[in-house]
Design a protein around this motif. Structure first.
Motif, short mmCIF file in Angstrom:
data_model
loop_
_atom_site.label_atom_id
_atom_site.label_comp_id
_atom_site.label_asym_id
_atom_site.label_seq_id
_atom_site.Cartn_x
_atom_site.Cartn_y
_atom_site.Cartn_z
N GLU A 110 -1.22 -0.14 -2.58
CA GLU A 110 -0.60 -1.48 -2.73
C GLU A 110 0.76 -1.45 -1.86
O GLU A 110 1.02 -2.35 -1.43
CB GLU A 110 -0.61 -1.87 -3.89
N ILE A 111 1.68 -0.47 -1.70
CA ILE A 111 2.64 -0.68 -1.06
C ILE A 111 2.82 -0.92 0.49
O ILE A 111 3.33 -1.57 1.05
CB ILE A 111 3.52 1.00 -1.18
N SER A 112 1.58 -0.48 1.00
CA SER A 112 1.02 -0.84 2.31
C SER A 112 0.05 -1.77 2.47
O SER A 112 -0.48 -2.21 3.66
CB SER A 112 0.31 0.60 3.01
N GLY A 113 -0.35 -2.65 1.25
CA GLY A 113 -0.99 -4.01 1.51
C GLY A 113 -2.40 -3.46 1.39
O GLY A 113 -3.09 -4.41 1.85
N ALA B 96 -16.68 7.55 -5.92
CA ALA B 96 -16.77 6.60 -4.82
C ALA B 96 -15.64 5.85 -4.76
O ALA B 96 -15.29 5.36 -6.13
CB ALA B 96 -18.18 6.02 -4.82
N ALA B 97 -15.10 5.10 -3.78
CA ALA B 97 -14.17 4.20 -3.75
C ALA B 97 -14.10 2.99 -2.63
O ALA B 97 -14.58 3.75 -1.57
CB ALA B 97 -12.72 4.91 -3.75
N ILE B 98 -13.52 1.99 -2.54
CA ILE B 98 -13.39 1.19 -1.44
C ILE B 98 -11.71 0.86 -1.41
O ILE B 98 -11.24 0.39 -2.15
CB ILE B 98 -14.23 -0.17 -1.93
N VAL B 99 -11.35 0.89 -0.05
CA VAL B 99 -9.99 0.48 0.17
C VAL B 99 -10.11 -0.85 0.96
O VAL B 99 -10.61 -0.58 2.01
CB VAL B 99 -9.03 1.67 0.78
N VAL B 100 -9.47 -1.64 0.75
CA VAL B 100 -9.40 -2.95 1.51
C VAL B 100 -8.06 -3.36 2.01
O VAL B 100 -7.06 -3.46 1.36
CB VAL B 100 -9.95 -4.24 0.72
N ASN B 101 -7.87 -3.69 3.24
CA ASN B 101 -6.82 -4.17 3.83
C ASN B 101 -6.58 -5.68 3.64
O ASN B 101 -7.53 -6.61 3.92
CB ASN B 101 -6.73 -4.23 5.32
N LEU B 102 -5.44 -6.21 2.70
CA LEU B 102 -5.42 -7.54 2.19
C LEU B 102 -5.07 -8.30 3.42
O LEU B 102 -4.68 -9.62 3.05
CB LEU B 102 -4.44 -7.55 1.11
N PHE C 1 -3.66 5.29 -11.50
CA PHE C 1 -2.59 4.35 -11.20
C PHE C 1 -1.72 4.60 -9.91
O PHE C 1 -1.25 3.93 -9.36
CB PHE C 1 -1.80 4.23 -12.56
N GLU C 2 -1.35 5.91 -9.89
CA GLU C 2 -0.62 6.62 -8.75
C GLU C 2 -1.17 6.31 -7.31
O GLU C 2 -0.70 5.71 -6.56
CB GLU C 2 -0.24 7.84 -8.97
N ILE C 3 -2.35 6.41 -7.40
CA ILE C 3 -3.31 6.23 -6.17
C ILE C 3 -3.14 4.53 -5.66
O ILE C 3 -2.73 4.26 -4.77
CB ILE C 3 -4.76 6.52 -6.41
N ILE D 70 -3.30 10.35 1.08
CA ILE D 70 -3.06 9.07 1.08
C ILE D 70 -2.16 8.79 2.23
O ILE D 70 -2.56 7.57 2.93
CB ILE D 70 -2.42 8.74 -0.36
N GLY D 71 -1.13 9.44 2.60
CA GLY D 71 -0.55 9.12 3.95
C GLY D 71 -1.34 8.90 4.96
O GLY D 71 -1.14 7.73 5.84
N ASN D 72 -2.32 9.98 5.27
CA ASN D 72 -2.87 9.94 6.48
C ASN D 72 -3.92 8.78 6.35
O ASN D 72 -4.27 8.16 7.44
CB ASN D 72 -3.83 11.27 6.57
N LEU D 73 -4.45 8.80 5.39
CA LEU D 73 -5.51 7.59 4.99
C LEU D 73 -4.85 6.21 5.37
O LEU D 73 -5.56 5.22 6.19
CB LEU D 73 -6.17 7.54 3.84
N THR D 74 -3.91 5.75 4.87
CA THR D 74 -2.90 4.46 5.15
C THR D 74 -2.79 4.47 6.47
O THR D 74 -2.97 3.45 7.00
CB THR D 74 -1.78 4.64 4.32
#
Length: 206
Positions: A82-85, A106-112, A75-77, A44-48
């Protein structure tokens, strides 16, 4: 005394699209990336960092290895991102019947910063690793105010994987009718899957 008759309708070619108009439209589109993660949680850290430093708007992820039966894990993921927006939506893979291990997903991560996203309530057939979302631009002059987005994974042993292709085509037809004038982005680790049925489904995909 010759007279010249003027036509009642004059036809002119449409004005050319200016280069600056194309640039403006392109800049309003999301910057995307696709990753096969082979387990999201420990990365998660590297991805963020990667998303924020490269200013990625939409990250399409496969092989997230999310534990469907462990809601605290999901929920932890979500909380850490979300801490990083960043907003996270996902579909877990069903645990293996023999050993209970849950790989894939599969997942999608969106920068808000420039977009918002909501997970679409699409029925996912058994054993398909796919997630659907509706991306909304916060830019009032964006070319597409909304975009249908999808991340999916087709395992290499599935070969042509007509079941996944049928699901995607049917879902796209339904969503395109429910959300007209939307853009569409599909991103995946498709391996050997035959995507010709998707490209020829009548939605001008390429």
């Amino acid at each position: 005394n010759d007279t010249i008759s003027s036509p009642s309708v004059l036809q002119f070619p449409p004005p050319p699209v200016r280069k600056c108009d194309k640039i403006t439209a392109a800049l309003s589109l999301p910057k995307v990336a696709t990753y096969n993660l082979r387990s999201l949680f420990p990365k998660i850290g590297n991805l963020t960092t990667d998303i924020l430093e490269r200013e990625i708007d939409v990250e399409f992820c496969t092989e997230i290895w999310e534990q469907e039966h462990n809601k605290e894990h999901q929920f932890e993921i979500e909380k850490l991102l979300e801490i990083s927006g960043l907003k996270y939506i996902s579909t877990s893979r069903k645990p293996n019947a023999k050993n209970g291990v849950s790989y894939g997903g599969a997942a999608i991560v969106v920068n808000l910063r420039k977009f918002s996203v909501e997970k679409l309530p699409v029925h996912i057939p058994q054993n398909l690793e796919v997630v659907w979302g509706l991306l909304k631009s916060k830019n009032p002059s964006a070319k597409f105010k909304k975009m249908i987005i999808c991340s999916f994974f087709s395992p290499p042993n599935k070969q042509r994987n007509s079941k996944m292709a049928d699901h995607i085509v049917g879902t796209l037809q339904m969503l395109a009718a429910n959300y007209p004038d939307c853009g569409i982005i599909l991103a995946a680790d498709k391996n050997y899957m035959d995507i010709k049925p998707i490209l020829t489904c009548g939605l001008r995909l390429r």
